[in-house]
Design a protein around this motif. Structure first.
Motif, PDB file in Angstrom:
ATOM      1  N   GLY A 253       2.339  -6.843  13.483  1.00 42.44           N
ATOM      2  CA  GLY A 253       3.420  -5.592  13.719  1.00 42.44           C
ATOM      3  C   GLY A 253       3.566  -4.966  12.483  1.00 42.44           C
ATOM      4  O   GLY A 253       3.390  -5.230  11.206  1.00 42.44           O
ATOM      5  N   ARG A 254       4.621  -3.659  12.334  1.00 44.92           N
ATOM      6  CA  ARG A 254       4.805  -2.915  11.400  1.00 44.92           C
ATOM      7  C   ARG A 254       5.744  -3.689  10.427  1.00 44.92           C
ATOM      8  O   ARG A 254       6.081  -3.165   9.315  1.00 44.92           O
ATOM      9  N   TRP A 255       6.403  -4.708  11.014  1.00 48.89           N
ATOM     10  CA  TRP A 255       7.266  -5.328   9.696  1.00 48.89           C
ATOM     11  C   TRP A 255       6.508  -5.723   8.746  1.00 48.89           C
ATOM     12  O   TRP A 255       7.043  -6.001   7.362  1.00 48.89           O
ATOM     13  N   PHE A 256       5.038  -6.214   8.834  1.00 51.61           N
ATOM     14  CA  PHE A 256       4.220  -6.597   7.668  1.00 51.61           C
ATOM     15  C   PHE A 256       3.303  -5.594   7.396  1.00 51.61           C
ATOM     16  O   PHE A 256       2.436  -5.796   6.658  1.00 51.61           O
ATOM     17  N   ALA A 257       3.447  -4.171   7.704  1.00 48.76           N
ATOM     18  CA  ALA A 257       2.376  -3.206   7.319  1.00 48.76           C
ATOM     19  C   ALA A 257       2.185  -2.690   6.077  1.00 48.76           C
ATOM     20  O   ALA A 257       1.411  -2.499   5.563  1.00 48.76           O
ATOM     21  N   VAL A 258       3.336  -2.975   5.169  1.00 46.64           N
ATOM     22  CA  VAL A 258       3.370  -2.199   4.030  1.00 46.64           C
ATOM     23  C   VAL A 258       3.131  -3.422   2.946  1.00 46.64           C
ATOM     24  O   VAL A 258       4.090  -4.520   3.017  1.00 46.64           O
ATOM     25  N   PRO A 259       1.980  -3.218   1.963  1.00 45.76           N
ATOM     26  CA  PRO A 259       1.674  -4.461   1.076  1.00 45.76           C
ATOM     27  C   PRO A 259       3.240  -4.745   0.132  1.00 45.76           C
ATOM     28  O   PRO A 259       3.699  -3.537  -0.064  1.00 45.76           O
ATOM     29  N   LEU A 260       3.173  -6.007   0.080  1.00 46.56           N
ATOM     30  CA  LEU A 260       4.445  -6.479  -1.000  1.00 46.56           C
ATOM     31  C   LEU A 260       4.615  -5.542  -2.175  1.00 46.56           C
ATOM     32  O   LEU A 260       5.436  -5.163  -2.864  1.00 46.56           O
ATOM     33  N   ASP A 261       3.135  -5.413  -2.841  1.00 50.62           N
ATOM     34  CA  ASP A 261       3.255  -4.646  -4.334  1.00 50.62           C
ATOM     35  C   ASP A 261       3.936  -3.404  -3.934  1.00 50.62           C
ATOM     36  O   ASP A 261       4.332  -2.835  -5.018  1.00 50.62           O
TER      37      ASP A 261
END
Length: 293
Positions: A253-261
């Motif tokens: 889902g979207r909670w994890f969509a944005v790369p950490l860097d």
């Protein structure tokens, strides 16, 4: 030797500690701070939000499963954790959309119906036993108006003020006055816009576009932020802890969509509002323990 710093984070359900302030807690644990999460309810009426686990045997054992998930998340974050023992209120259909006077009734005996002046006592007892320098909780509408989040705010405010008063809850231990109280400011609109725009600029789909459409600017609390703690190094730990609550979050889902860097470049902090201070403070802050260290 200087006294060890202590932080208490008060949350409504198992999983809330991993979606609100988890990277800051992991950062402070690494620095040697003793961090205690207080979980007000067992999450017994929570939904199964991971489609891969939405099956009868999970629903039938949700209480035990959520406790086991909390155990795993606790180990990942390196924190301590205590249960207050209240019963999850659930979220009746239409509750969030309704005006307060028209909201559906909550189940008898649930956390959302307790008297906060009475229900604060076990939290006062934990504050007096653990003796935190810093306490974090939710704002007056719970961050969002879930009945358990609102009640978490209410008992936290009563307990913070009562813990140092020897005339309040005299059976709950020796008085202790924490130095500071903060509200979690987890999703200011500017953060969602910045991350969404950065994803679009990188040629990816904006994960928060739909969310931002029903997040009007007049509901934004970003102007209330007083304290931003840099903790991007621990975003991965935060996500691992959140994924440990496997029934409560879709790993795709979207909670994890944005790369950490990208998160670390665009918005490397977790954010708070200072609402009580019993030590000298100077705003804005970059450390929850400013004035305490």
């Amino acid at each position: 030797m200087a006294e060890r710093l202590r932080m208490m984070a008060v949350h409504a359900h198992p999983d809330d500690e991993s979606s609100k302030g988890a990277a800051v807690m992991a950062k402070y644990v690494k620095e040697g701070v003793d961090v205690l999460v207080v979980t007000c309810t067992g999450g017994e009426r929570g939904s199964v939000l991971n489609p891969k686990l939405d099956r009868p045997e999970v629903w039938e054992n949700i209480t035990e499963i959520r406790r086991a998930e909390m155990d795993t998340a606790r180990e990942i974050l390196g924190i301590r954790q205590e249960w207050l023992g209240f019963v999850d209120s659930g979220l009746p259909d239409g509750y969030l959309e309704a005006e307060e006077v028209d909201r559906p009734a909550l189940p008898e005996g649930c956390f959302g119906l307790v008297d906060p002046e009475v229900a604060a006592e076990p939290l006062v007892k934990l504050i007096r036993e653990f003796r935190p320098h810093v306490v974090t909780t939710y704002d007056e509408d719970g961050g969002y108006p879930h009945p358990d989040h609102i009640m978490t705010h209410r008992i936290s405010m009563v307990a913070f003020d009562a813990a140092g008063d020897p005339e309040k809850f005299p059976e709950a231990g020796e008085p202790w006055t924490p130095a500071k109280l903060y509200y979690n400011m987890s999703h200011p609109r500017a953060k969602l816009v910045a991350l969404n725009d950065a994803m679009i600029e990188a040629g990816e789909e904006g994960p928060y576009t739909d969310w931002l459409q029903w997040f009007p600017e007049d509901k934004d609390k970003g102007s209330r932020i007083t304290t931003q703690v840099e903790c991007a190094e621990f975003f991965g730990v935060r996500d691992d802890a959140l994924r440990a609550h496997a029934t409560q979050v879709d790993p795709d889902g979207r909670w994890f969509a944005v790369p950490l860097d990208l998160q670390g470049r665009v918005w490397p902090t977790e954010d708070y509002q200072l609402v009580r201070a019993n030590v000298p403070t100077e705003l804005p802050e970059s450390d929850l323990f400013s004035g305490v260290r």
